[in-house]
Write a protein that holds these residues in place. Sequence first.
Motif, PDB file in Angstrom:
ATOM      1  N   ALA A   1     113.496  -7.520 -27.803  1.00 25.11           N
ATOM      2  CA  ALA A   1     113.069  -7.496 -29.196  1.00 25.11           C
ATOM      3  C   ALA A   1     114.168  -6.867 -30.043  1.00 25.11           C
ATOM      4  O   ALA A   1     114.830  -5.916 -29.612  1.00 25.11           O
ATOM      5  CB  ALA A   1     111.780  -6.697 -29.345  1.00 25.11           C
ATOM      6  N   PRO A   2     114.374  -7.417 -31.227  1.00 23.88           N
ATOM      7  CA  PRO A   2     115.397  -6.811 -32.096  1.00 23.88           C
ATOM      8  C   PRO A   2     114.950  -5.406 -32.511  1.00 23.88           C
ATOM      9  O   PRO A   2     113.771  -5.136 -32.662  1.00 23.88           O
ATOM     10  CB  PRO A   2     115.448  -7.752 -33.306  1.00 23.88           C
ATOM     11  CG  PRO A   2     114.137  -8.462 -33.297  1.00 23.88           C
ATOM     12  CD  PRO A   2     113.694  -8.530 -31.865  1.00 23.88           C
ATOM     13  N   SER A   3     115.909  -4.537 -32.652  1.00 25.39           N
ATOM     14  CA  SER A   3     115.566  -3.181 -33.083  1.00 25.39           C
ATOM     15  C   SER A   3     115.196  -3.203 -34.565  1.00 25.39           C
ATOM     16  O   SER A   3     115.808  -3.898 -35.368  1.00 25.39           O
ATOM     17  CB  SER A   3     116.731  -2.223 -32.841  1.00 25.39           C
ATOM     18  OG  SER A   3     117.844  -2.623 -33.605  1.00 25.39           O
ATOM     19  N   ILE A   4     114.182  -2.467 -34.867  1.00 26.66           N
ATOM     20  CA  ILE A   4     113.701  -2.384 -36.248  1.00 26.66           C
ATOM     21  C   ILE A   4     114.064  -1.008 -36.786  1.00 26.66           C
ATOM     22  O   ILE A   4     113.719   0.008 -36.191  1.00 26.66           O
ATOM     23  CB  ILE A   4     112.179  -2.602 -36.312  1.00 26.66           C
ATOM     24  CG1 ILE A   4     111.839  -3.997 -35.793  1.00 26.66           C
ATOM     25  CG2 ILE A   4     111.668  -2.408 -37.724  1.00 26.66           C
ATOM     26  CD1 ILE A   4     110.361  -4.250 -35.632  1.00 26.66           C
ATOM     27  N   LYS A   5     114.768  -1.011 -37.874  1.00 28.63           N
ATOM     28  CA  LYS A   5     115.150   0.256 -38.489  1.00 28.63           C
ATOM     29  C   LYS A   5     114.021   0.736 -39.387  1.00 28.63           C
ATOM     30  O   LYS A   5     113.600   0.032 -40.307  1.00 28.63           O
ATOM     31  CB  LYS A   5     116.428   0.093 -39.300  1.00 28.63           C
ATOM     32  CG  LYS A   5     117.635  -0.205 -38.453  1.00 28.63           C
ATOM     33  CD  LYS A   5     118.886  -0.271 -39.286  1.00 28.63           C
ATOM     34  CE  LYS A   5     120.079  -0.588 -38.402  1.00 28.63           C
ATOM     35  NZ  LYS A   5     121.314  -0.646 -39.162  1.00 28.63           N
ATOM     36  N   THR A   6     113.530   1.920 -39.103  1.00 28.86           N
ATOM     37  CA  THR A   6     112.483   2.514 -39.914  1.00 28.86           C
ATOM     38  C   THR A   6     113.128   3.160 -41.131  1.00 28.86           C
ATOM     39  O   THR A   6     114.061   3.953 -40.984  1.00 28.86           O
ATOM     40  CB  THR A   6     111.717   3.577 -39.105  1.00 28.86           C
ATOM     41  OG1 THR A   6     111.208   2.969 -37.920  1.00 28.86           O
ATOM     42  CG2 THR A   6     110.581   4.154 -39.917  1.00 28.86           C
ATOM     43  N   PRO A   7     112.658   2.817 -42.337  1.00 23.34           N
ATOM     44  CA  PRO A   7     113.269   3.424 -43.521  1.00 23.34           C
ATOM     45  C   PRO A   7     112.966   4.916 -43.593  1.00 23.34           C
ATOM     46  O   PRO A   7     111.925   5.378 -43.140  1.00 23.34           O
ATOM     47  CB  PRO A   7     112.626   2.676 -44.686  1.00 23.34           C
ATOM     48  CG  PRO A   7     111.355   2.140 -44.141  1.00 23.34           C
ATOM     49  CD  PRO A   7     111.577   1.911 -42.681  1.00 23.34           C
ATOM     50  N   SER A   8     113.874   5.640 -44.146  1.00 19.58           N
ATOM     51  CA  SER A   8     113.681   7.065 -44.386  1.00 19.58           C
ATOM     52  C   SER A   8     113.018   7.218 -45.757  1.00 19.58           C
ATOM     53  O   SER A   8     113.582   6.815 -46.775  1.00 19.58           O
ATOM     54  CB  SER A   8     115.032   7.769 -44.380  1.00 19.58           C
ATOM     55  OG  SER A   8     114.899   9.079 -44.877  1.00 19.58           O
TER      56      SER A   8
END
Length: 116
Positions: A5-12
């Motif tokens: 699965a592609p990594s999902i960047k969690t917004p800060s």
Amino acid sequence: MVLEAPSIKTPSVTWEPLPANFVLPDDPVENIQQPSLAAGLTDALGAAGHIQSEMLIGSNLGLVATVNKKIVVKAPDWFYVPQVHPLAAGVIRRSYTPNTDGANVAIVMEFLFFLY
């Protein structure tokens, strides 16, 4: 075969007050039905006796967050906050920042209209 699965960047997301020099627009974008619908929601809460002085019920007021170190201001058609910090006499609330100004926003409404 291995699937990854592609990594999902969690917004800060942080809740910072607006800088003193931040310019908020004075003219919200509305449609013709928006003021009536917002007033109807507020009137319904009032008629049921659910409006208290520590609440904030707003329409087209800037809700402020800092997302990935960028200030984001959104002005929903109607929103409800159960408890806010009081303002000093004569101060006008032009925006709302959760955690800084009071509780998190509990309800947000954005009215969508479709023409056929």
